[in-house]
Design an enzyme around this catalytic site. Structure first.
Site, PDB file in Angstrom:
ATOM      1  N   TYR A 109       0.870  -1.175   0.000  1.00  8.50           N
ATOM      2  CA  TYR A 109       0.000   0.000   0.000  1.00  8.50           C
ATOM      3  C   TYR A 109       0.906   1.224   0.000  1.00  8.50           C
ATOM      4  O   TYR A 109       2.082   1.121  -0.372  1.00  8.50           O
ATOM      5  CB  TYR A 109      -0.912  -0.116   1.247  1.00  8.50           C
ATOM      6  CG  TYR A 109      -2.114   0.761   1.255  1.00  8.50           C
ATOM      7  CD1 TYR A 109      -3.010   0.783   0.179  1.00  8.50           C
ATOM      8  CD2 TYR A 109      -2.383   1.566   2.361  1.00  8.50           C
ATOM      9  CE1 TYR A 109      -4.123   1.600   0.213  1.00  8.50           C
ATOM     10  CE2 TYR A 109      -3.500   2.384   2.391  1.00  8.50           C
ATOM     11  CZ  TYR A 109      -4.367   2.401   1.315  1.00  8.50           C
ATOM     12  OH  TYR A 109      -5.456   3.195   1.348  1.00  8.50           O
ATOM     13  N   LYS A 164     -20.388 -19.736 -11.994  1.00 14.08           N
ATOM     14  CA  LYS A 164     -19.408 -19.744 -13.096  1.00 14.08           C
ATOM     15  C   LYS A 164     -18.028 -19.370 -12.541  1.00 14.08           C
ATOM     16  O   LYS A 164     -17.009 -19.955 -12.918  1.00 14.08           O
ATOM     17  CB  LYS A 164     -19.817 -18.757 -14.194  1.00 14.08           C
ATOM     18  CG  LYS A 164     -21.150 -19.057 -14.857  1.00 14.08           C
ATOM     19  CD  LYS A 164     -21.044 -19.935 -16.084  1.00 14.08           C
ATOM     20  CE  LYS A 164     -22.431 -20.341 -16.573  1.00 14.08           C
ATOM     21  NZ  LYS A 164     -22.429 -21.409 -17.564  1.00 14.08           N
ATOM     22  N   ASP A 207     -25.555 -15.350 -20.238  1.00 12.78           N
ATOM     23  CA  ASP A 207     -27.010 -15.263 -20.060  1.00 12.78           C
ATOM     24  C   ASP A 207     -27.566 -13.887 -20.440  1.00 12.78           C
ATOM     25  O   ASP A 207     -28.355 -13.292 -19.709  1.00 12.78           O
ATOM     26  CB  ASP A 207     -27.377 -15.649 -18.617  1.00 12.78           C
ATOM     27  CG  ASP A 207     -27.103 -17.132 -18.347  1.00 12.78           C
ATOM     28  OD1 ASP A 207     -26.750 -17.856 -19.299  1.00 12.78           O
ATOM     29  OD2 ASP A 207     -27.226 -17.570 -17.187  1.00 12.78           O
ATOM     30  N   ASP A 232     -22.729 -18.607 -23.633  1.00 15.93           N
ATOM     31  CA  ASP A 232     -23.930 -19.330 -24.084  1.00 15.93           C
ATOM     32  C   ASP A 232     -23.902 -19.580 -25.585  1.00 15.93           C
ATOM     33  O   ASP A 232     -24.455 -20.563 -26.060  1.00 15.93           O
ATOM     34  CB  ASP A 232     -25.196 -18.553 -23.706  1.00 15.93           C
ATOM     35  CG  ASP A 232     -25.298 -18.451 -22.213  1.00 15.93           C
ATOM     36  OD1 ASP A 232     -25.691 -19.431 -21.580  1.00 15.93           O
ATOM     37  OD2 ASP A 232     -24.912 -17.398 -21.674  1.00 15.93           O
ATOM     38  N   ILE A 265     -33.331 -20.872 -31.681  1.00 13.62           N
ATOM     39  CA  ILE A 265     -32.273 -20.188 -32.439  1.00 13.62           C
ATOM     40  C   ILE A 265     -31.986 -18.848 -31.759  1.00 13.62           C
ATOM     41  O   ILE A 265     -32.156 -17.765 -32.325  1.00 13.62           O
ATOM     42  CB  ILE A 265     -32.663 -20.067 -33.943  1.00 13.62           C
ATOM     43  CG1 ILE A 265     -33.079 -21.451 -34.458  1.00 13.62           C
ATOM     44  CG2 ILE A 265     -31.516 -19.547 -34.778  1.00 13.62           C
ATOM     45  CD1 ILE A 265     -32.011 -22.554 -34.273  1.00 13.62           C
ATOM     46  N   GLY A 266     -31.581 -18.967 -30.502  1.00 10.17           N
ATOM     47  CA  GLY A 266     -31.161 -17.802 -29.727  1.00 10.17           C
ATOM     48  C   GLY A 266     -29.650 -17.782 -29.665  1.00 10.17           C
ATOM     49  O   GLY A 266     -28.967 -18.181 -30.621  1.00 10.17           O
ATOM     50  N   ALA A 267     -29.118 -17.351 -28.531  1.00  9.47           N
ATOM     51  CA  ALA A 267     -27.665 -17.256 -28.380  1.00  9.47           C
ATOM     52  C   ALA A 267     -27.001 -18.594 -28.707  1.00  9.47           C
ATOM     53  O   ALA A 267     -26.148 -18.693 -29.598  1.00  9.47           O
ATOM     54  CB  ALA A 267     -27.347 -16.834 -26.948  1.00  9.47           C
ATOM     55  N   ALA A 268     -27.403 -19.634 -28.012  1.00  9.85           N
ATOM     56  CA  ALA A 268     -26.756 -20.937 -28.183  1.00  9.85           C
ATOM     57  C   ALA A 268     -27.034 -21.505 -29.571  1.00  9.85           C
ATOM     58  O   ALA A 268     -26.123 -21.990 -30.257  1.00  9.85           O
ATOM     59  CB  ALA A 268     -27.239 -21.897 -27.094  1.00  9.85           C
TER      60      ALA A 268
HETATM   61  N1  LIG Z   1     -26.268 -27.121 -21.747  1.00  7.56           N
HETATM   62  C1  LIG Z   1     -25.645 -25.985 -21.913  1.00  7.56           C
HETATM   63  O1  LIG Z   1     -24.431 -25.893 -21.808  1.00  7.56           O
HETATM   64  C2  LIG Z   1     -26.397 -24.764 -22.292  1.00  7.56           C
HETATM   65  C3  LIG Z   1     -25.697 -23.630 -22.689  1.00  7.56           C
HETATM   66  C4  LIG Z   1     -26.398 -22.480 -23.071  1.00  7.56           C
HETATM   67  C5  LIG Z   1     -27.769 -22.491 -23.011  1.00  7.56           C
HETATM   68  N2  LIG Z   1     -28.416 -23.602 -22.578  1.00  7.56           N
HETATM   69  C6  LIG Z   1     -29.866 -23.620 -22.478  1.00  7.56           C
HETATM   70  O2  LIG Z   1     -30.437 -23.385 -23.737  1.00  7.56           O
HETATM   71  C7  LIG Z   1     -31.600 -22.579 -23.601  1.00  7.56           C
HETATM   72  C8  LIG Z   1     -31.463 -21.338 -24.449  1.00  7.56           C
HETATM   73  O3  LIG Z   1     -30.403 -20.535 -23.981  1.00  7.56           O
HETATM   74  P1  LIG Z   1     -29.961 -19.239 -24.792  1.00  7.56           P
HETATM   75  O4  LIG Z   1     -28.914 -18.582 -23.968  1.00  7.56           O
HETATM   76  O5  LIG Z   1     -29.661 -19.568 -26.209  1.00  7.56           O
HETATM   77  O6  LIG Z   1     -31.315 -18.377 -24.689  1.00  7.56           O
HETATM   78  P2  LIG Z   1     -31.961 -17.370 -25.722  1.00  7.56           P
HETATM   79  O7  LIG Z   1     -33.024 -16.671 -24.989  1.00  7.56           O
HETATM   80  O8  LIG Z   1     -30.913 -16.569 -26.401  1.00  7.56           O
HETATM   81  O9  LIG Z   1     -32.620 -18.301 -26.850  1.00  7.56           O
HETATM   82  C9  LIG Z   1     -33.674 -19.180 -26.656  1.00  7.56           C
HETATM   83  C10 LIG Z   1     -34.364 -19.366 -27.992  1.00  7.56           C
HETATM   84  O10 LIG Z   1     -35.249 -20.470 -27.876  1.00  7.56           O
HETATM   85  C11 LIG Z   1     -36.426 -20.130 -28.521  1.00  7.56           C
HETATM   86  N3  LIG Z   1     -37.522 -20.950 -28.019  1.00  7.56           N
HETATM   87  C12 LIG Z   1     -38.051 -20.943 -26.777  1.00  7.56           C
HETATM   88  N4  LIG Z   1     -39.081 -21.804 -26.718  1.00  7.56           N
HETATM   89  C13 LIG Z   1     -39.183 -22.361 -27.925  1.00  7.56           C
HETATM   90  C14 LIG Z   1     -40.060 -23.317 -28.487  1.00  7.56           C
HETATM   91  N5  LIG Z   1     -41.054 -23.822 -27.783  1.00  7.56           N
HETATM   92  N6  LIG Z   1     -39.867 -23.687 -29.779  1.00  7.56           N
HETATM   93  C15 LIG Z   1     -38.885 -23.156 -30.508  1.00  7.56           C
HETATM   94  N7  LIG Z   1     -38.029 -22.222 -30.026  1.00  7.56           N
HETATM   95  C16 LIG Z   1     -38.187 -21.839 -28.757  1.00  7.56           C
HETATM   96  C17 LIG Z   1     -36.609 -18.645 -28.242  1.00  7.56           C
HETATM   97  O11 LIG Z   1     -37.496 -18.030 -29.149  1.00  7.56           O
HETATM   98  C18 LIG Z   1     -35.181 -18.151 -28.408  1.00  7.56           C
HETATM   99  O12 LIG Z   1     -34.884 -17.791 -29.746  1.00  7.56           O
HETATM  100  C19 LIG Z   1     -31.742 -22.315 -22.104  1.00  7.56           C
HETATM  101  O13 LIG Z   1     -32.602 -23.275 -21.557  1.00  7.56           O
HETATM  102  C20 LIG Z   1     -30.354 -22.514 -21.571  1.00  7.56           C
HETATM  103  O14 LIG Z   1     -30.358 -22.957 -20.231  1.00  7.56           O
HETATM  104  C21 LIG Z   1     -27.770 -24.729 -22.220  1.00  7.56           C
HETATM  105  O1  LIG Z   2     -25.256 -22.388 -16.746  1.00  7.22           O
HETATM  106  C1  LIG Z   2     -25.305 -23.510 -17.269  1.00  7.22           C
HETATM  107  O2  LIG Z   2     -25.397 -24.569 -16.611  1.00  7.22           O
HETATM  108  C2  LIG Z   2     -25.169 -23.662 -18.745  1.00  7.22           C
HETATM  109  C3  LIG Z   2     -25.557 -22.476 -19.556  1.00  7.22           C
HETATM  110  O3  LIG Z   2     -24.671 -21.400 -19.416  1.00  7.22           O
HETATM  111  C4  LIG Z   2     -26.994 -22.062 -19.418  1.00  7.22           C
HETATM  112  O4  LIG Z   2     -27.251 -20.851 -19.490  1.00  7.22           O
HETATM  113  O5  LIG Z   2     -27.846 -22.934 -19.284  1.00  7.22           O
HETATM  114 MG   LIG Z   3     -25.566 -19.514 -19.517  1.00 13.74          MG
END
Ligand SMILES: NC(=O)c1ccc[n+]([C@@H]2O[C@H](COP(=O)([O-])OP(=O)(O)OC[C@H]3O[C@@H](n4cnc5c(N)ncnc54)[C@H](O)[C@@H]3O)[C@@H](O)[C@H]2O)c1
Ligand SMILES: O=C(O)C[C@H](O)C(=O)O
Ligand SMILES: [Mg+2]
Length: 468
Positions: A109, A164, A207, A232, A265-268
């Site tokens: 410090y 995380k 998220d 994600d 068809i979101g982030a993941a």
């Molecule tokens: N296992 C893993 O490592 C992991 C990692 C990331 C996300 N996830 C899971 O995947 C899911 C999505 O996460 P994200 O960050 O992409 O979220 P996000 O909000 O970016 O995307 C979710 C997408 O799913 C669509 N959706 C929701 N319900 C639907 C349905 N009934 N039919 C068709 N499309 C539908 C939404 O419109 C959206 O486009 C969450 O449940 C998250 O926990 C899992």
């Molecule tokens: O948090 C997790 O277990 C995985 C992923 O990042 C999610 O958002 O579902």
């Molecule tokens: Mg996540």
């Protein structure tokens, strides 16, 4: 889907109206098994006790309801092991050395610290050697897409971000810090992250809902000189590809010839589609709430417009039913329970199903198992856990160690291959397509693969001493 757990229930028992025996028999009839009793206060008329009760289902509200309905019983507090593990948060900041005397104080410090500050002011790159920057990652969320729970806000996102951070530390010895932001405005998020970036060696976005997440990550990657990685999107895509490479070996199919349905068809989902295309997939069907993405529709989300061109070779329209007919692979990153047994029955033989929505998958594993060859979920309580925790610790360890400017496609493909390769071909089977997160080889193999790919593509700013 039930998770067995232990609840701790604090009760006041008014002796004139109820006995402990009444409580025990009511609990037993509601499915609770008392494993410990602690007397907190023993009065003449009223006693207070903590009951430790094993229950078969963490969401067992019946247990509490029957107790609340009992005359002479007051439920003071209900907790369980999960909640207890979160009391006061799950992480803390620990100094590397104690400050025992004035001499120590003047080193770490004032006045000693001032010389170090001046050295960094003269050469900002010294922040990497003289501060925590080189080993520290910000885990940034706005709480808009927390697991599959949706927009639950920044405070509610904290337990995931702390989790995380724990995983970063335990698995990769990275100091990660949760930053949950009280804004949903992409521009504001970008400016905040840029403003805090000097103290961090990397940014893990977590998220943040789509499509906002794409622009936020793109801008931050372009405007910062440290790796920015939306977990994600890319962590999930890397691990899904790793699992898929092994699952395809198990069913003796190729990625090029497989019909692959990606739902959500979101982030993941966007990142999974992009990485699978880069890995050679030719027949991807991207399905969201509006159905299969196709070329006769104009989408406001640019990622969807791009995917509508790059996927769906027959330009199919329709919903999940249409997409699933004849599919070899289902990858779900959408929400709970959207996949039905009827869909599985229309898939091609030896089907692969990754139901990755958290915490509740697209289909209950027990329902799906009889109809699919390889089944995986995002959860730790079933075999084949496809979860981004297999990726983010190793990818950041590698990126930090070689001081990569960014995380590029080559690093992600290398990470996926490294994760897949941890499962030896002799061990590979339907129940074992992906290593456990506790497999000690994962982080190191991902790290090495990522560093080599970063060096080969010219984005490493340093070659770690153990890399030849
Ligand atoms: N296992 C893993 O490592 C992991 C990692 C990331 C996300 N996830 C899971 O995947 C899911 C999505 O996460 P994200 O960050 O992409 O979220 P996000 O909000 O970016 O995307 C979710 C997408 O799913 C669509 N959706 C929701 N319900 C639907 C349905 N009934 N039919 C068709 N499309 C539908 C939404 O419109 C959206 O486009 C969450 O449940 C998250 O926990 C899992
Ligand atoms: O948090 C997790 O277990 C995985 C992923 O990042 C999610 O958002 O579902
Ligand atoms: Mg996540």
């Amino acid at each position: 889907m039930s998770i067995a757990t232990t609840m701790i229930i604090r009760l006041e028992i008014r002796k004139s109206e109820a006995s402990f025996g009444d409580v025990a028999s009511k609990l037993a009839s509601a499915g609770g098994d008392i494993v410990a009793i602690d007397v907190i206060r023993g009065g003449k008329d009223v006693t207070t006790r903590d009951l430790t009760v094993n229950v078969q289902d963490a969401a067992n509200e019946e247990i509490i309801r029957v107790l609340k309905d009992m005359p002479g019983i007051k439920v003071i507090n209900v907790s369980d092991r999960t909640f207890l593990a979160h009391l006061g948060g799950k992480i803390e900041v620990t100094p590397k050395m104690p400050i025992k005397n004035r001499e120590d104080l003047s080193l770490v410090y004032t006045p000693g610290v001032a010389r170090v500050c001046t050295a960094i002011a003269e050469d900002p790159s010294k922040a990497y050697s003289l501060t925590m920057k080189r080993n520290t990652v910000a885990v940034v969320s706005d709480g808009t897409a927390v697991l599959g729970l949706g927009d639950i806000g920044p405070e509610a996102a904290m337990p995931v971000m702390e989790g995380k951070a724990m995983l970063f530390k335990q698995l990769a010895d990275i100091d990660a810090f949760p930053l949950c932001l009280d804004t949903k405005d992409p521009e504001e998020i970008i400016q905040i992250v840029k403003a805090v970036a000097p103290g961090f060696g990397g940014i893990n976005l977590e998220d943040i809902s789509s499509p906002r997440c794409f622009e936020i990550e793109r801008r931050l990657s372009a405007e910062l000189d440290i790796p920015v990685f939306h977990d994600d999107q890319h962590g999930t895509a890397v691990v899904a590809l790793a699992g898929l490479l092994n699952a395809l070996q198990v069913v003796d199919k190729t990625i090029e010839d497989s019909r692959i349905v990606v739902v959500g068809i979101g982030a993941a989902g966007v990142s999974i589609c992009r990485l699978l295309l880069a890995a050679g997939a030719k027949q991807i069907y991207a399905v969201d709430r509006a159905g299969i993405l196709h070329r006769d529709e104009a989408y406001s989300n640019p990622e969807w417009s791009w995917l509508a061109e790059a996927t769906n070779p027959e330009n199919l329209s329709g919903g999940l039913d249409a997409a699933m007919r004849g599919a070899d692979i289902f990858i779900g990153v959408s929400g709970p329970g959207i996949l039905k047994v009827e869909h599985l029955k229309t898939m091609a033989p030896d089907s692969i199903v990754f139901a990755m929505a958290n915490p509740t998958p697209e289909i209950e594993p027990e329902l799906a198992e009889p109809y699919v060859k390889v089944l995986a979920t995002g959860r730790s309580d079933y075999p084949n856990q496809i979860n981004n925790v297999l990726c983010f610790p190793g990818i950041f360890r590698g990126a930090l160690d070689c001081r990569a400017k960014t995380v590029n496609l080559e690093m992600k493909l290398a990470a996926a291959q490294a994760i897949a390769a941890v499962v030896h071909p002799d061990e590979r089977n339907e129940q074992y397509i992906i290593p456990s997160i506790f497999n000690e080889k994962v982080v190191e193999q991902v790290r090495l693969a990522v560093i080599r790919a970063a060096i080969a593509t010219g984005i490493a700013r340093r070659v770690p001493p153990d890399i030849s």
